[in-house]
Design a protein around this motif. Structure first.
Motif, PDB file in Angstrom:
ATOM      1  N   VAL A  36      61.565 143.047  32.380  1.00 24.21           N
ATOM      2  CA  VAL A  36      61.009 144.356  31.999  1.00 24.21           C
ATOM      3  C   VAL A  36      62.121 145.265  31.476  1.00 24.21           C
ATOM      4  O   VAL A  36      61.900 146.081  30.576  1.00 24.21           O
ATOM      5  N   MET A  37      63.326 145.109  32.002  1.00 25.26           N
ATOM      6  CA  MET A  37      64.471 145.872  31.471  1.00 25.26           C
ATOM      7  C   MET A  37      64.635 145.607  29.970  1.00 25.26           C
ATOM      8  O   MET A  37      64.943 146.515  29.202  1.00 25.26           O
ATOM      9  N   ARG A  38      64.486 144.349  29.579  1.00 25.15           N
ATOM     10  CA  ARG A  38      64.627 144.023  28.160  1.00 25.15           C
ATOM     11  C   ARG A  38      63.608 144.788  27.334  1.00 25.15           C
ATOM     12  O   ARG A  38      63.947 145.413  26.318  1.00 25.15           O
ATOM     13  N   PHE A  39      62.362 144.780  27.790  1.00 27.04           N
ATOM     14  CA  PHE A  39      61.311 145.440  27.008  1.00 27.04           C
ATOM     15  C   PHE A  39      61.572 146.943  26.880  1.00 27.04           C
ATOM     16  O   PHE A  39      61.487 147.507  25.796  1.00 27.04           O
ATOM     17  N   VAL A  40      61.897 147.609  27.981  1.00 20.30           N
ATOM     18  CA  VAL A  40      62.058 149.071  27.902  1.00 20.30           C
ATOM     19  C   VAL A  40      63.330 149.442  27.159  1.00 20.30           C
ATOM     20  O   VAL A  40      63.381 150.484  26.484  1.00 20.30           O
ATOM     21  N   THR A  41      64.345 148.598  27.249  1.00 22.39           N
ATOM     22  CA  THR A  41      65.567 148.867  26.477  1.00 22.39           C
ATOM     23  C   THR A  41      65.265 148.804  24.986  1.00 22.39           C
ATOM     24  O   THR A  41      65.642 149.704  24.223  1.00 22.39           O
ATOM     25  N   GLU A  42      64.570 147.764  24.590  1.00 21.17           N
ATOM     26  CA  GLU A  42      64.236 147.612  23.165  1.00 21.17           C
ATOM     27  C   GLU A  42      63.306 148.728  22.701  1.00 21.17           C
ATOM     28  O   GLU A  42      63.474 149.292  21.615  1.00 21.17           O
ATOM     29  N   HIS A  43      62.344 149.060  23.537  1.00 20.69           N
ATOM     30  CA  HIS A  43      61.404 150.131  23.193  1.00 20.69           C
ATOM     31  C   HIS A  43      62.158 151.458  23.020  1.00 20.69           C
ATOM     32  O   HIS A  43      61.881 152.234  22.106  1.00 20.69           O
ATOM     33  N   THR A  44      63.119 151.685  23.900  1.00 23.60           N
ATOM     34  CA  THR A  44      63.920 152.915  23.817  1.00 23.60           C
ATOM     35  C   THR A  44      64.733 152.942  22.526  1.00 23.60           C
ATOM     36  O   THR A  44      64.879 153.988  21.875  1.00 23.60           O
ATOM     37  N   GLU A  45      65.231 151.789  22.133  1.00 19.42           N
ATOM     38  CA  GLU A  45      65.956 151.716  20.851  1.00 19.42           C
ATOM     39  C   GLU A  45      65.040 152.025  19.685  1.00 19.42           C
ATOM     40  O   GLU A  45      65.402 152.740  18.762  1.00 19.42           O
ATOM     41  N   LEU A  46      63.843 151.473  19.724  1.00 22.69           N
ATOM     42  CA  LEU A  46      62.887 151.701  18.637  1.00 22.69           C
ATOM     43  C   LEU A  46      62.580 153.183  18.472  1.00 22.69           C
ATOM     44  O   LEU A  46      62.438 153.676  17.364  1.00 22.69           O
ATOM     45  N   VAL A  47      62.465 153.864  19.586  1.00 20.59           N
ATOM     46  CA  VAL A  47      61.985 155.248  19.546  1.00 20.59           C
ATOM     47  C   VAL A  47      63.139 156.240  19.503  1.00 20.59           C
ATOM     48  O   VAL A  47      63.073 157.236  18.782  1.00 20.59           O
ATOM     49  N   SER A  48      64.198 155.982  20.244  1.00 20.89           N
ATOM     50  CA  SER A  48      65.258 157.003  20.367  1.00 20.89           C
ATOM     51  C   SER A  48      66.624 156.570  19.844  1.00 20.89           C
ATOM     52  O   SER A  48      67.413 157.412  19.441  1.00 20.89           O
ATOM     53  N   ASN A  49      66.921 155.306  19.891  1.00 22.10           N
ATOM     54  CA  ASN A  49      68.227 154.810  19.449  1.00 22.10           C
ATOM     55  C   ASN A  49      69.346 155.803  19.784  1.00 22.10           C
ATOM     56  O   ASN A  49      69.919 156.439  18.892  1.00 22.10           O
ATOM     57  N   PRO A  50      69.672 155.957  21.045  1.00 20.61           N
ATOM     58  CA  PRO A  50      70.612 157.016  21.442  1.00 20.61           C
ATOM     59  C   PRO A  50      71.929 156.942  20.677  1.00 20.61           C
ATOM     60  O   PRO A  50      72.455 155.839  20.464  1.00 20.61           O
ATOM     61  N   PRO A  51      72.459 158.109  20.264  1.00 15.92           N
ATOM     62  CA  PRO A  51      73.634 158.125  19.379  1.00 15.92           C
ATOM     63  C   PRO A  51      74.967 158.015  20.107  1.00 15.92           C
ATOM     64  O   PRO A  51      75.960 158.519  19.618  1.00 15.92           O
ATOM     65  N   TYR A  52      74.996 157.406  21.287  1.00 14.47           N
ATOM     66  CA  TYR A  52      76.275 157.100  21.917  1.00 14.47           C
ATOM     67  C   TYR A  52      76.202 155.657  22.405  1.00 14.47           C
ATOM     68  O   TYR A  52      75.103 155.082  22.518  1.00 14.47           O
ATOM     69  N   ALA A  53      77.340 155.092  22.707  1.00 19.05           N
ATOM     70  CA  ALA A  53      77.393 153.637  22.898  1.00 19.05           C
ATOM     71  C   ALA A  53      76.920 153.173  24.268  1.00 19.05           C
ATOM     72  O   ALA A  53      76.173 152.204  24.378  1.00 19.05           O
ATOM     73  N   ASP A  54      77.363 153.854  25.300  1.00 21.22           N
ATOM     74  CA  ASP A  54      77.181 153.313  26.646  1.00 21.22           C
ATOM     75  C   ASP A  54      75.934 153.855  27.328  1.00 21.22           C
ATOM     76  O   ASP A  54      75.958 154.217  28.504  1.00 21.22           O
ATOM     77  N   TRP A  55      74.823 153.883  26.609  1.00 14.99           N
ATOM     78  CA  TRP A  55      73.552 154.242  27.244  1.00 14.99           C
ATOM     79  C   TRP A  55      72.961 153.008  27.917  1.00 14.99           C
ATOM     80  O   TRP A  55      73.249 151.883  27.536  1.00 14.99           O
ATOM     81  N   GLN A  56      72.165 153.281  28.927  1.00 18.01           N
ATOM     82  CA  GLN A  56      71.533 152.224  29.702  1.00 18.01           C
ATOM     83  C   GLN A  56      70.135 152.692  30.074  1.00 18.01           C
ATOM     84  O   GLN A  56      69.907 153.889  30.241  1.00 18.01           O
ATOM     85  N   SER A  57      69.254 151.759  30.257  1.00 18.34           N
ATOM     86  CA  SER A  57      67.955 152.071  30.867  1.00 18.34           C
ATOM     87  C   SER A  57      67.886 151.348  32.206  1.00 18.34           C
ATOM     88  O   SER A  57      68.532 150.309  32.397  1.00 18.34           O
ATOM     89  N   CYS A  58      67.135 151.887  33.135  1.00 14.52           N
ATOM     90  CA  CYS A  58      66.795 151.102  34.320  1.00 14.52           C
ATOM     91  C   CYS A  58      65.415 151.525  34.804  1.00 14.52           C
ATOM     92  O   CYS A  58      64.970 152.646  34.546  1.00 14.52           O
TER      93      CYS A  58
END
Lengths: 606, 606
Positions: free
Chosen positions: B225-247
């Motif tokens: 599920v981490m994979r899915f929400v990480t990818e979804h977050t990239e699709l929608v927000s693509n945070p503009p710094y490198a070391d972002w994480q979802s959990c």
């Protein structure tokens, strides 16, 4: 003979529903909006009401006197039976509890007439716990009692938008619990989205469905699962005071954190007592809250009441890094983690008495309670559910005349850890504060977990089937335990390694004689322990180091620099390792113990 | 044009896997014991590795410089697309993540080369958050990397004893999402106990099953599920710094409490800013922690940045009951609860800039983000997923060059509330502290919830299907919103009642002119508000009172008697009511607004 009989002549109950008392009346109660579902009309539903005598008794806030016209409590009395529960359910009629229905254990308990009320714990509560207020939106929901009212109040999504038409699970039928048996005799159980409304007219129709379980619920959990755990708690513990309550948790780790936040106040210098060796996650939970943990000496039956009494009687805050005399005991009475120690009945009574003497509140964490085992190398095992229940050591909750115990139960070890579902039982005051907190943190367990466990434990297995499941599981763990004992007997060098046979749980605690180590004069115990641990990894076995579980290891860390450091942690004189017999296959377990033996021999030069 | 393009020219990414960077290498990683299952051999599994450049950059702890040999970042660049993700997954190969597999977003993110590192937040953390230590047993599990090792370490039950052979769910197939369509074109998806090991050799076999999901997991949630929400977050927000994480979280209410405990320190006199009217449960969460809440003035686009700047620039602790200048902003940018206000893109940029100026950490709580709506009474609505994504207002996370935002996402409003499952996205430092806390409280979401949502969102719908679901849901809520607007237009007396049309969410915020009330000189605003509320109940509608949501209402309650009481809460000059259009049927909603209009008319003597 049931445990309830053994416990105390002060608690008892009158046969359910034969006279005025809890459960004797059923009135309309309110629910949050069950709107949507394409129905043009808001529906009012009936839910088992909170019975009046418990409410009033609870409102008094001190121990209620026995009503003068009550009959004397018999000297000995059987505990609640499954037949009692079935009879009570039949008289209550179908449980009606729709979306986010409020519930409490009083709706499901037998009459408590004749039992005393719990003590109040105001002085034990933290500032945080004392100032919590009820959720304003949940308070407003009481207005939904009014017939015909339409709610524009709470933001509950319409179940029309829940993308699950049904969930079907294949599960074993009691008592054929094995995986092989499930493949042949397992049953498919389906949970539909609108089962409840679609079968509203059926007397024995389902009482829980996806439209209810998957919407928002109450922080205390659904009425459906609350009923089951309340009844189960009565069967096993039948607490000897009137105003006990159960409520669901998202697992005992979370429940422990909530309990510690409720009882421990950083600014008050609060601390807790526990076993000398204790569950590392529990220690890691307490530490950041600023609660120091102090360990009580143990033997093979767990913590020593005399030792606890002595510590408390001679408590000196200045000697304890500023920690106030503890007012909380955290204990794992059965199959304690990590030592595997199990408190016998008298030990439990003695511990309870010391807690009464020093006014300690008790957190009874019992994930392994039902994993009590038959004797090692003995042929005896319980033949019936009644045997099984009768052989269980009485719970602290069952001895709790003061309401000073919060018992934490969990489905993690006995159904599935992934349910993240358990329950606590304590006095109404404590449960109310707990729920106020749960409302603003986890909001109760997953609806998937709740409805799936309800269907399996309540609708499919029932109390009898669930107890049969637990009995079967205890037998399985006994076999695993015995495999590990055999392996230890065979592969460990007994001149330096010793152990007691665990009587419950998942853990084996192995003592290795540090003073006999050839380098004992030059290497510390921790160094030798680390050496053996590393040799184990090298030889292909992961085992837990005893020092990880030292109760007082975290006290050196001050919550803020202005607080003086705690006392030097007790000197560790014994070396231990913890091995679990829960996870590996019998073959792997045996091989792992062989490797462990090799590691010890190498370190000791044998 | 995607939101990512609008946000900043500072963030971008290089095409996945075309050169050295995150996701470019895959190595063996360790897992907790996947023992049991009757296999005689402990198995080692591969899991997507944490890529080296992110790890090293994160270890530096300050913003990393761009590698000199990197190509310049284009001025404008498309965000991540679904095609990028599919390509990345194909190159990565099958996800292998067994029981309690450790995971983090770096395993699933596109290359972050060229992005700055997040700022550090050490001074923002509470004492409690700073002193948390990793779980000792989880640390030890890293030794399970060793091939052939047998674990006697963690007490994970053997899945042999999980009483679930399979779970089957009937769900809609995209894009036929309605209940009616599901009855005819819905699909039955089955999750077996050992799907993963039984199809290990299949390239496209299932990656998640009951034996994994229902055992203990990591507090951050499953890798699946981490994979899915990480990818979804990239699709929608693509945070503009490198070391972002979802959990993963157990829902945003829990996430908020954890965030507040991480950021607010009672002993430091910490306080937070939020909208003048704010989610009552959020206020009830903050209050017992001793964190005072201060409200920022709002307009129909939510909180006013100039007002916030002025408050912060002129902060006087003595005037604020001892509260330190706030270092945390809690905001609900879209469909704010209770006001329904939605911050436009420029408003978000302005708020972010004020937070940078005063070094505020931002909690972006976005349960309603995907319930952004088409214009009222307009025919325009997105025709494609690309339209839908392009029309979403950019998230604060997508503007977050500093890593100062914790975004809270939730499945409650867009899938089912009963999943008790959501996720947060923030900098690696913050996520690490969050997980340390989760390990000793909720231990992550229910495994039932995780595996069921994984099967539906990832395996069945995929990112495209899930976005189609969200687009469809936004259309459904638009219809509901429009029904309520029509009813208000028809039934509310416009000479005293006014409103803005909500552009997102579930709530309509209705202003009633208190000064025009005939008894305004003798009755307080709160008295009139209560009178109208009671008239509503009388006439059969439950609606929420605006005063319940006043941000500063709880500040009068001191966490301890030694702390002076807060300033008198701001005088309330406007009278509001909150109505939800989420729950009731269209007919009921219309009737409820009619009753509300009657109540107002009666109170005002119209």
């Amino acid at each position: 003979m049931r445990r309830a009989v053994l416990i105390s002549t002060r608690h008892g109950h009158t046969p359910a529903l034969t006279r005025t008392g809890c459960q004797s009346s059923w009135t309309s109660s309110s629910l949050l909006s069950p709107s949507g579902q394409g129905q043009g009309q808001q529906q009012q539903r009936l839910l088992h009401s909170k019975s009046r005598d418990c409410q009033e008794a609870a409102a008094v806030g001190t121990r209620a006197k026995l009503p003068e016209n009550e009959e004397a409590i018999p000297e000995s009395r059987k505990g609640i039976t499954i037949a009692d529960i079935l009879e009570r359910r039949a008289k209550a009629g179908k449980l009606v509890a729709m979306t986010a229905a409020a519930a409490d254990s009083d709706m499901f308990k037998a009459s408590q007439v004749g039992k005393p009320m719990a003590k109040r714990w105001d002085n034990h509560l933290s500032a945080e716990a004392r100032i919590r207020e009820p959720c304003v939106l949940k308070k407003a929901a009481k207005n939904l009692k009014k017939p015909g009212i339409i709610s524009l109040g709470g933001g509950l999504p319409c179940p029309e938008y829940f993308p699950f038409e049904s969930i079907t699970m294949k599960v074993p039928t009691a008592p054929n619990f094995s995986e092989a048996a499930t493949r042949t005799s397992g049953k498919e159980i389906t949970i539909g989205k609108y089962d409840v409304s679609q079968s509203a007219s059926q007397k024995d129709g389902p009482v829980y469905d996806l439209s209810i379980a998957l919407n928002y619920g109450q922080a205390h959990g659904s009425a459906q699962v609350m009923r089951f755990v309340t009844e189960h708690t009565e069967l096993v513990s039948n607490p000897p005071y009137a105003d006990w309550q159960s409520c669901l948790t998202v697992g005992s780790t979370a429940a422990l954190e909530q309990a510690l936040r409720m009882l421990c106040d950083r600014q008050r210098g609060d601390s807790i007592l526990t076993e000398e060796y204790s569950f590392s996650t529990a220690l890691e939970t307490a530490m950041p809250l600023g609660a120091k943990v102090f360990g009580v000496k143990m033997d093979e039956q767990g913590l020593l009441p005399e030792s606890m009494d002595e510590m408390l009687s001679n408590w000196d805050s200045t000697q304890r890094g500023g920690a106030r005399k503890p007012h909380v005991l955290y204990t794992v009475p059965s199959g304690q983690n990590p030592t595997g120690a199990t408190q016998g009945e008298q030990r439990r009574r003695d511990i309870y008495a010391v807690c009464q003497k020093h006014d300690l509140y008790i957190i009874e964490d019992e994930p392994y309670y039902y994993l009590q085992m038959h004797d090692y190398a003995a042929a005896t095992k319980p033949a019936t559910i009644d045997n099984f229940l009768d052989n269980l050591i009485p719970t602290l909750l069952s001895m709790d005349v003061d309401g000073r115990v919060m018992r934490m139960d969990s489905f993690s070890k006995v159904v599935v850890p992934g349910s993240r579902l358990g329950w606590i039982t304590a006095s109404a005051q404590i449960i109310e504060r707990y729920i106020r907190h749960a409302e603003v943190c986890n909001q109760g367990p997953s609806g998937f977990s709740q409805v799936i466990l309800h269907k399996l434990l309540d609708e499919e297995w029932g109390h009898e089937g669930y107890l049969a499941w637990l009995m079967n599981l205890s037998g399985e763990y006994t076999k695993r335990r015995d495999v590990m004992m055999d392996a230890c007997d065979k592969f460990l060098p007994k001149q330096i390694v010793s152990w007691s046979v665990p009587k419950a749980g998942m853990f084996h605690w192995i003592k290795v004689a540090y003073p006999l180590h050839p380098d004992a004069s030059s290497k510390s115990l921790l160094q030798v322990e680390e050496e053996i641990f590393n040799l184990c990894i090298e030889k292909g076995v992961l085992i837990a180091r005893g020092s990880w579980f030292r109760a007082e290891q975290h006290n050196k860390i001050s919550p803020s620099s202005s607080v003086p450091a705690a006392t030097t942690p007790q000197e560790q004189t014994d070396m231990f390792f913890r091995a679990t017999f829960a996870a590996a296959t019998p073959e792997n377990m045996t091989e792992a113990i062989r490797r462990f033996g090799e590691a010890i021999k190498e370190s000791y030069g044998l």
